[in-house]
Design an enzyme around this catalytic site. Structure first.
Site, short mmCIF file in Angstrom:
data_model
loop_
_atom_site.label_atom_id
_atom_site.label_comp_id
_atom_site.label_asym_id
_atom_site.label_seq_id
_atom_site.Cartn_x
_atom_site.Cartn_y
_atom_site.Cartn_z
N ASP A 83 -43.83 70.07 -4.32
CA ASP A 83 -42.55 69.60 -4.14
C ASP A 83 -41.45 70.42 -4.00
OD1 ASP A 83 -40.87 66.99 -3.32
OD2 ASP A 83 -39.90 67.60 -5.22
N TYR A 88 -32.50 72.94 -4.07
CA TYR A 88 -33.07 73.58 -5.28
C TYR A 88 -32.72 75.22 -5.35
CZ TYR A 88 -35.90 69.27 -6.09
OH TYR A 88 -36.50 68.10 -6.39
N LYS A 114 -36.88 67.96 1.36
CA LYS A 114 -35.94 66.96 1.40
C LYS A 114 -34.85 67.25 2.24
CE LYS A 114 -36.90 66.04 -3.43
NZ LYS A 114 -38.07 67.48 -3.67
N GLY A 269 -37.99 68.48 -19.66
CA GLY A 269 -38.28 69.19 -20.76
C GLY A 269 -38.37 68.50 -22.04
N LEU A 271 -39.78 65.93 -23.14
CA LEU A 271 -40.86 65.56 -23.64
C LEU A 271 -42.05 66.83 -23.76
CD1 LEU A 271 -41.34 62.00 -22.02
CD2 LEU A 271 -41.18 62.42 -24.36
#
Length: 368
Positions: A83, A88, A114, A269, A271
């Site tokens: 994805d 980005y 997207k 990040g 977790l």
């Protein structure tokens, strides 16, 4: 397999219909019962994928060689769903994904990107999430013409002949550029982007479309006005925060046969042990303590926080895939290993008994 130029010509020809015709098509679908359960909505066949934020220099720079090594490690670990987005790194993530994927057979992987922002050459704004991004600026365009332009631009950056899933990106109140005006842009998308993407799906140019957002309300609103297939719901379903998705989003999607791709399953990040929560950095006061308690219980049951977090997000039937990001070969390999690990059922029971996850949350079953 069709040639790249042929596919793109077909794309441009098939999407040359006027917006008015597309709106009429969408209205006819709604009148004929688009709100009924859909059994034919596309679901990616891969339950575990790779998100493209870090590959696009999210939070800090990633070198070209590091990005290539990460993508190669993902492929070697069995990842076949990727994805990305024009947003980005302002095109950087798409170019890096494409550089790797053009050496793979197109039928061997699924790719989503997207729409909603168009890029043009210019000096990027200061204080972006992206560090050392490509030299572009963005404008928002949720019209039918904007969608066609965005997809064609993405095909060029990716260097691939087709895109499987298209997400309408950041059409959400948490988008600082839109804020309360997100509903104005949503109305534009409902008349432009949504019927355009439905038409592309009907023509076989894409397999599925939906929204890629960090809040729940836009997805619920889309279910009322259009016929989406799949939502990328980021930051809304994780070990730390999942009750709202369980209670409102998942049942609404189940009623329509729509699936969820879980984005940011590690809360950007947090977790995985970082002192960073989601994309804004704002962290509820109690979350560090909650994380420590879950981590302690994970160690007690012979697993670890990251493994528990990733498997938790993939457990609900509504979820078709979970797509953590990764910046290095080590990270993506560790994530893939976590998805194959065995976690004792007693761990999940204890989390529920301690009130650390919802009583109704689906949990992974033990593989025999």
């Amino acid at each position: 397999m069709k040639s790249q130029n042929t596919t793109r010509r077909n794309f441009l020809a098939a999407t040359a219909l006027g917006s008015a015709a597309m709106v009429a098509t969408a209205s006819a679908q709604a009148a004929s019962g688009a709100a009924s359960t859909q059994s034919t909505h596309y679901r990616p066949p891969h339950r575990f994928g790779l998100g493209g934020v870090a590959i696009g220099n999210g939070f800090k720079p990633t070198s070209d060689s590091q990005a290539e090594e990460t993508l190669a490690a993902a492929w070697a670990s069995g990842v076949r769903y990727f994805d990305t987005s024009p947003w980005y790194g302002l095109g950087l993530s798409e170019r890096r994904f494409g550089h790797f994927l053009h050496n793979q057979k197109r039928e061997d992987y699924v790719i989503s990107t997207k729409v909603g922002r168009l890029l043009k050459a210019g000096k990027p704004r200061d204080k972006l999430l992206w560090k050392e991004p490509s030299p572009f600026v963005h404008t928002y365009d949720y019209t039918a013409d904007g969608v066609r332009r965005s997809i064609e631009d993405s095909l060029q950056r990716l260097g691939v002949e087709s895109i499987d899933i298209v997400f309408i990106h950041d059409l959400s109140p948490d988008n600082g550029d839109l804020g309360e005006r997100w509903t104005e842009q949503f109305n534009i998308a409902a008349k432009g982007a949504m019927p355009a993407l439905t038409k592309m799906r009907e023509e076989g140019l894409i397999k599925a479309w939906g929204l890629g957002v960090n809040t729940i309300e836009p997805a619920l609103a889309t279910l009322k006005v259009a016929d989406p297939d799949i939502f990328l719901s980021a930051t809304q379903y994780s070990l730390m925060h999942h009750e709202d998705a369980l209670n409102r989003l998942f049942p609404a999607c189940d009623d329509r046969g729509v699936s969820i791709v879980v984005g940011a399953p590690l809360n950007a990040g947090f977790l995985a042990g970082l002192d960073r929560y989601d994309y804004s950095g704002k962290m509820p006061e109690s979350f560090k303590e909650k994380r420590a308690r879950i981590s302690t219980l994970a160690n007690k049951h012979g697993t670890d926080l990251r493994t528990a977090a990733l498997q938790f997000t993939a457990a609900p039937p509504t979820v078709s895939a979970t797509i953590p990001g990764a910046r290095s070969a080590q990270q993506v390999t560790e994530n893939a290993t976590s998805m194959k690990a065995q976690i004792p059922a007693a761990f999940w029971t204890e989390l529920k008994n301690e009130g650390l996850i919802a009583k109704t949350a689906p949990t992974p079953s033990i593989k025999q």
